[in-house]
Design an enzyme around this catalytic site. Structure first.
Site, short mmCIF file in Angstrom:
data_model
loop_
_atom_site.label_atom_id
_atom_site.label_comp_id
_atom_site.label_asym_id
_atom_site.label_seq_id
_atom_site.Cartn_x
_atom_site.Cartn_y
_atom_site.Cartn_z
N GLY A 101 0.84 -0.95 0.17
CA GLY A 101 -0.12 -0.21 0.10
C GLY A 101 0.49 1.67 0.09
O GLY A 101 -0.15 2.35 0.47
N GLY A 119 3.06 1.92 -2.70
CA GLY A 119 3.09 3.07 -4.36
C GLY A 119 4.01 2.34 -4.50
O GLY A 119 4.75 3.03 -5.83
N ASP A 168 4.07 -9.84 -7.87
CA ASP A 168 3.17 -9.89 -6.90
C ASP A 168 2.53 -10.60 -7.34
O ASP A 168 2.17 -10.76 -8.07
CB ASP A 168 2.81 -8.06 -6.26
CG ASP A 168 1.63 -8.14 -5.02
OD1 ASP A 168 0.99 -8.90 -4.59
OD2 ASP A 168 1.57 -6.94 -5.17
N ASN A 178 7.24 7.80 -0.38
CA ASN A 178 5.77 7.92 -1.09
C ASN A 178 4.96 9.14 -0.36
O ASN A 178 4.42 8.68 0.69
CB ASN A 178 5.71 6.52 -2.12
CG ASN A 178 4.51 7.32 -3.00
OD1 ASN A 178 4.45 8.50 -3.61
ND2 ASN A 178 3.42 6.36 -3.25
#
Length: 352
Positions: free
Chosen positions: A42, A44, A69, A271
């Site tokens: 989560g 990025g 992934d 990020n």
């Protein structure tokens, strides 16, 4: 690019080398081939890996982006479907992308064994497949070997991995080292195992030959994996995080594990940094101001922890980072981080 490469190499030789807050160091490393992008779920990772791959494609003739992934996201980012084979990315010259699973198809392990024509031979074949096939990490290893074969066949210059969350990725990267010793022991036992299988199959009246030579062929590939993963000129890992406690904690754990595996890492992308827009009176939105204040503490910690890293701060974007135009803008920030003291994110989006 050549001029920057020369400047980068000269700067690295200086004791007072200053780590720039951008990814130009990656673009300047001419021998770099394997780039892993990873971090907590989560944060990025996919946006960073896709944008980084696009930047590399502007400097190389052939770049491959691979998603390892299990929940593949690069198709959503590029708004294009990808398969297990390299597929050209629409609108991005010199860039291909593909999706792979850490668990390879059954054929990967089947190749180790002969393929008898009669169904009665399956008993012996399945017995040996259970012995060798259940080696911890063999499925991930075969997946890595298959990736190497694809890269060699298509002669890709650089490969960018959009990885799974931290734990899964660390397991994948540790497999070549951990299985090397086991593989060597199996090869030493090859003649004994082959004799045992022949004796058992003869007693049962079947012919179930085992092609143990496949293990001999696998060992050089494992050795190459180990060598290239440990070479900082060939492999590097880009850590992605956000300025929050859990993400920072997991990033530090990731870097420690990578160091233990002798895998280079010297870039941290922070990020979703909030830079609040202000009204004409200089007053920021209450929610944005609160989040920005919370993030300052962790940004300071990141700066202290990773003073010998390239720390790239990426602003929280006002819209989704998806589609080639938006990924190109996002990638522009990786190369030339914006001056957020004198600009708002909305202003930057208009200028790019």
């Amino acid at each position: 690019t050549l001029l920057y490469t020369i400047k980068f190499e000269r700067a690295m030789e200086e004791e007072d080398f200053e780590y720039e807050a951008n990814i130009r160091n990656i673009l300047a490393q001419s021998e770099l081939k394997w780039i892993f992008v990873g971090g907590k779920g989560g944060v990025g990772k996919t946006s960073v890996s896709c944008s980084l791959a696009m930047q590399l494609a502007a400097h190389h003739e052939s770049v491959l982006l691979i998603s390892t992934d299990p929940a593949h996201n690069i198709a959503d980012s590029f708004e294009q479907q990808f398969t297990r084979s390299p597929t050209p990315v629409k609108g991005v010259p010199h860039l291909h992308a593909m999706e792979v699973d850490s668990s390879p198809p059954e054929e990967g392990i089947e190749e180790i064994f002969a393929d008898p024509s009669s169904e009665q031979h399956n008993f012996m074949k399945n017995l040996m497949k259970d012995v060798v096939g259940n080696l911890p990490g063999l499925d991930e290893l075969i997946a890595l070997v298959n990736i190497f074969k694809i890269v060699d066949t298509h002669k890709f210059e650089v490969v960018v991995f959009d990885t799974a969350p931290t734990g899964h990725t660390l397991r994948l990267l540790s497999i070549p080292r951990s299985i090397d010793k086991v593989l060597r022991q199996l090869i030493q036992m090859k003649s004994w195992v082959g004799g045992l299988v022949n004796t058992m199959s003869g007693s049962l009246g079947i012919n179930a030959a085992v092609n143990m030579d496949q293990l001999d062929e696998l060992l050089p590939v494992v050795e190459r994996l180990n060598t290239e993963l440990k070479d900082p000129d060939v492999t590097t890992f880009v850590c992605v995080c956000i300025p929050e406690f859990l993400s920072l904690y997991e990033t530090e754990r990731l870097i420690q594990k990578l160091t233990a595996l002798d895998i280079d890492t010297h870039n941290v992308v922070v990020n979703q940094v909030v830079y609040p827009d202000r009204d004409k009176d200089g007053i920021a939105c209450g929610l944005c101001g609160s989040r920005a204040k919370m993030q300052v503490k962790y940004l300071d910690q990141i700066q202290d922890l990773y003073e010998d890293f390239h720390v790239i701060k990426m602003p929280q974007m006002p819209c989704e980072v998806k589609g080639v135009p938006m990924l190109r803008k996002f990638g522009g920030f990786l190369v030339n981080p914006p001056d957020m003291e004198s600009n708002s994110v909305h202003d930057l989006m208009k200028n790019l």
